[in-house]
Design an enzyme around this catalytic site. Sequence first.
Site, PDB file in Angstrom:
ATOM      1  N   HIS A  89       0.826  -1.217   0.000  1.00 49.92           N
ATOM      2  CA  HIS A  89       0.000   0.000   0.000  1.00 49.92           C
ATOM      3  C   HIS A  89       0.858   1.264   0.000  1.00 49.92           C
ATOM      4  O   HIS A  89       0.351   2.360  -0.220  1.00 49.92           O
ATOM      5  CB  HIS A  89      -1.004  -0.006   1.157  1.00 49.92           C
ATOM      6  CG  HIS A  89      -0.431   0.249   2.507  1.00 49.92           C
ATOM      7  ND1 HIS A  89      -0.204  -0.752   3.428  1.00 49.92           N
ATOM      8  CD2 HIS A  89      -0.056   1.393   3.119  1.00 49.92           C
ATOM      9  CE1 HIS A  89       0.282  -0.226   4.535  1.00 49.92           C
ATOM     10  NE2 HIS A  89       0.377   1.083   4.374  1.00 49.92           N
ATOM     11  N   ASP A 134       0.241  -7.630   1.752  1.00 51.93           N
ATOM     12  CA  ASP A 134       0.723  -6.244   1.739  1.00 51.93           C
ATOM     13  C   ASP A 134       2.251  -6.200   1.656  1.00 51.93           C
ATOM     14  O   ASP A 134       2.935  -5.758   2.576  1.00 51.93           O
ATOM     15  CB  ASP A 134       0.221  -5.534   3.001  1.00 51.93           C
ATOM     16  CG  ASP A 134       0.337  -4.023   2.913  1.00 51.93           C
ATOM     17  OD1 ASP A 134       0.592  -3.510   1.810  1.00 51.93           O
ATOM     18  OD2 ASP A 134       0.161  -3.360   3.953  1.00 51.93           O
ATOM     19  N   SER A 230       4.386   2.696   8.062  1.00 56.22           N
ATOM     20  CA  SER A 230       4.024   1.631   7.132  1.00 56.22           C
ATOM     21  C   SER A 230       5.215   1.159   6.317  1.00 56.22           C
ATOM     22  O   SER A 230       6.058   1.952   5.891  1.00 56.22           O
ATOM     23  CB  SER A 230       2.940   2.105   6.170  1.00 56.22           C
ATOM     24  OG  SER A 230       1.677   1.782   6.648  1.00 56.22           O
TER      25      SER A 230
END
EC number: 3.4.21.4
Length: 275
Positions: A89, A134, A230
């Site tokens: 992402h 992910d 992230s």
Amino acid sequence: MSNKITILLAVLLAVVACAQAHASHQRRVPYPLPRFLPRPHHTVSNHRIVGGFEIDVAETPYQVSLQRSKRHICGGSVLSGKWILTAAHCTDGSQPASLTVRLGSSRHASGGSVIHVARIVQHPDYDQETIDYDYSLLELESVLTFSNKVQPIALPEQDEAVEDGIMTIVSGWGSTKSAIESNAILRAANVPTVNQDECNQAYHKSEGITERMLCAGYQQGGKDACQGDSGGPLVAEDKLIGVVSWGAGCAQPGYPGVYARVAVVRDWIRETCGV
């Protein structure tokens, strides 16, 4: 009159159902600001680890800052002299030419070295809705020079189990709290891994946890990764076991951080970049 009451009740029930569905959906959101999937036009603020401590990059020499237009957007981990692992992402919708990584510095805005990204290999099964699979591998334009501040991190074997309750370290330049607080210094936090069933229960309203996910954090909250972390590393016993992925808020009681489990894609990593 009875017909009006029936219609009114139906409308109220519909409103409640929509509100519940919205609340459930909002629980599953990835970590970069603004808590939705990043696009090239987004500017991600300098948010950092919640409840952690400042560290020198020499303590986590595998840590990198993934940047777009010289701005930190995500973390990442050095796998070899040419490859970085981050979250899908973080790169979804991006072109390699728009991305660079900064390595060897405790500050994401200065120091160390900056290398351009030559190729993005996003996991083919990545799902934007569930944030499953992910993972994204970044091939660099030039080979890294290793030092005490730039080193690759060891990887687990394919499907290697992660024990419940083991202490891990998560690091990055993300938020120190759920509100904005800018700071450019690398931070880290120690968090224990959480039983998969317990984490599934915590997130059951947002479709739960898949086999590609693992959780870490405290039941009482207080320590966690957050926006801007992230793609960064979750490390246990000197192995990269997770990639910072998503969660409900940051360091919220009852909601551990969710990480992309590295061991389940070990073979894909090996096939893609030979590591």
